[in-house]
Design an enzyme around this catalytic site. Sequence first.
Site, PDB file in Angstrom:
ATOM      1  N   ARG A  11       0.848  -1.183   0.000  1.00  0.00           N
ATOM      2  CA  ARG A  11       0.000   0.000   0.000  1.00  0.00           C
ATOM      3  C   ARG A  11       0.892   1.245   0.000  1.00  0.00           C
ATOM      4  NH1 ARG A  11      -3.577   2.725   4.839  1.00  0.00           N
ATOM      5  NH2 ARG A  11      -4.686   4.203   3.506  1.00  0.00           N
ATOM      6  N   HIS A  12       0.435   2.305  -0.644  1.00  0.00           N
ATOM      7  CA  HIS A  12       1.187   3.559  -0.667  1.00  0.00           C
ATOM      8  C   HIS A  12       1.504   4.042   0.748  1.00  0.00           C
ATOM      9  CE1 HIS A  12      -2.426   5.644   0.641  1.00  0.00           C
ATOM     10  NE2 HIS A  12      -3.091   4.992  -0.286  1.00  0.00           N
ATOM     11  N   GLY A  13       2.438   4.972   0.841  1.00  0.00           N
ATOM     12  CA  GLY A  13       2.839   5.519   2.128  1.00  0.00           C
ATOM     13  C   GLY A  13       1.865   6.562   2.649  1.00  0.00           C
ATOM     14  N   GLY A  72      -0.132  -0.317  -4.593  1.00  0.00           N
ATOM     15  CA  GLY A  72      -1.538   0.024  -4.785  1.00  0.00           C
ATOM     16  C   GLY A  72      -2.124   0.683  -3.559  1.00  0.00           C
ATOM     17  N   ALA A 105       1.606   2.095   4.116  1.00  0.00           N
ATOM     18  CA  ALA A 105       2.748   1.258   3.699  1.00  0.00           C
ATOM     19  C   ALA A 105       2.570  -0.209   4.079  1.00  0.00           C
ATOM     20  CB  ALA A 105       4.069   1.788   4.238  1.00  0.00           C
TER      21      ALA A 105
END
Length: 469
Positions: free
Chosen positions: A88-90, A356, A399
């Site tokens: 997952r994005h930060g 994602g 994240a």
Amino acid sequence: MSSHCHSLVPCLRLIYSKHRRSLIGSWKTDHIIPENPNIPAIAKYFTTTGRYEEVNPYLIEDILAVNRSMLQPPSAQCRQIHLTAIIRHGTRYPTTQSIKKMQKVYDLVRSRASGKESWLREIQTQWTMWYTEDMDGRLVQKGVNDLKHLSVRLSKLFPSLISEQKLRGGHIKFITSSKHRCVNSTLSFKAGLTELWDIKDREFDHAVNDALMRFPRWCTRFVQEDNHNLSAVEEDDKFMQGPEMRRVQEKIANRLRVPYSNITHDMAESAFDLCAFEFAIKAVNSPWCRLFDEDDAKVMEYASDLREFWKRGHGYNIKSKSSCILFHDVFCRLNKSASENKSGQQVTEAVTVQVGHASTLLPLLTLLGFFKDNDTLTSTNYANQTERSFRTSHMLPFAANLLLVLYDCGGGDLRLQPLLNEKPVTFPGLTDQQASMPLYRDVREHYRELLQGCDFETECQLFKQPADV
């Protein structure tokens, strides 16, 4: 982490040198961190807006700490041949919709609240509403650091796979959603490696693939049915109108000395978001956090989990089935790596890094059967769900990551180890003695029906253009 390292240009190498001892496994995941007044007491209930460090508290003291002994292959001859990392994005800014709601609760506190408590005076006279609508979920500097640090830690956990040689040789692939926070997270992950190895002579490509990393937007059936998902709407509405949430709203109203009618459940959620984002982005224990005690935070967490359960989790079958495309992509890559290894070839794609969203990761975890409790989460069984495993605070912080590591243990013995947020987990339903690292053929047999079925087009009635939602 000290402020002078925020640029992280030369700092990854500096930190690595400083903390080399912990990078070879001196930390344990149950390391006890002393209470820190700068960390809100309710931080562990921040659901999908939580810091990664709350899931792995040992990182608070050493952001690059790893413990390789937790991998525990069944024999010393086992070697890692492939890693898929779905990330997952930060840390990001709130979305425009959330910021609009935050503005409303801020205006209420400024204009209507009364009292002499220092935290309330701080909100009214010192704290300024600094979030602007154009921020709209963009990656913040903390989010850049999240992915840089993660890439360095993974290079220490899996040095034979995430290496300078593999990167330069084109054996590490990067795939991302087109959303800016995901693209920038991917760039940050790559930068973590190039800065660690001081690579300045070249850049490394990434592919944008929304059909794979934003599949809910391409699943026409889900988009259409999501608007008519009555169970999700009903359970959410009932809990928001129920006694637990009403009590939280009343307590907030009492603390602000405003009429109960002034505090809606949207107001409560926005105040909780303000506390969470101030901490996630700025690492401050905001005065907004004083509006909630631990009991309140547990209710707020459950409200979010209930919504996620019915919209993206075990309560909504279509959403998990929409992840079929990602599920098959992962196993196709694992099969290819296994086949190349068996024939004595070098595995061409040693590492795949896929970046994602929470809505990418949660449906896949659901499809794989993780975090499925015996009792369904409902609007009326909050009191019975204190020990539930479906807890997004633990599963899906900024994240968050699912790692699938394929091992060759000799004699055709291939094993697959899943890790969530850098900690080993067990495939649900597999009870082998090596449950944390089962035989790959047993994993494939366990998911045989999904591998033979679970067709994305059938499940989603995919059209040529993504749904406009």
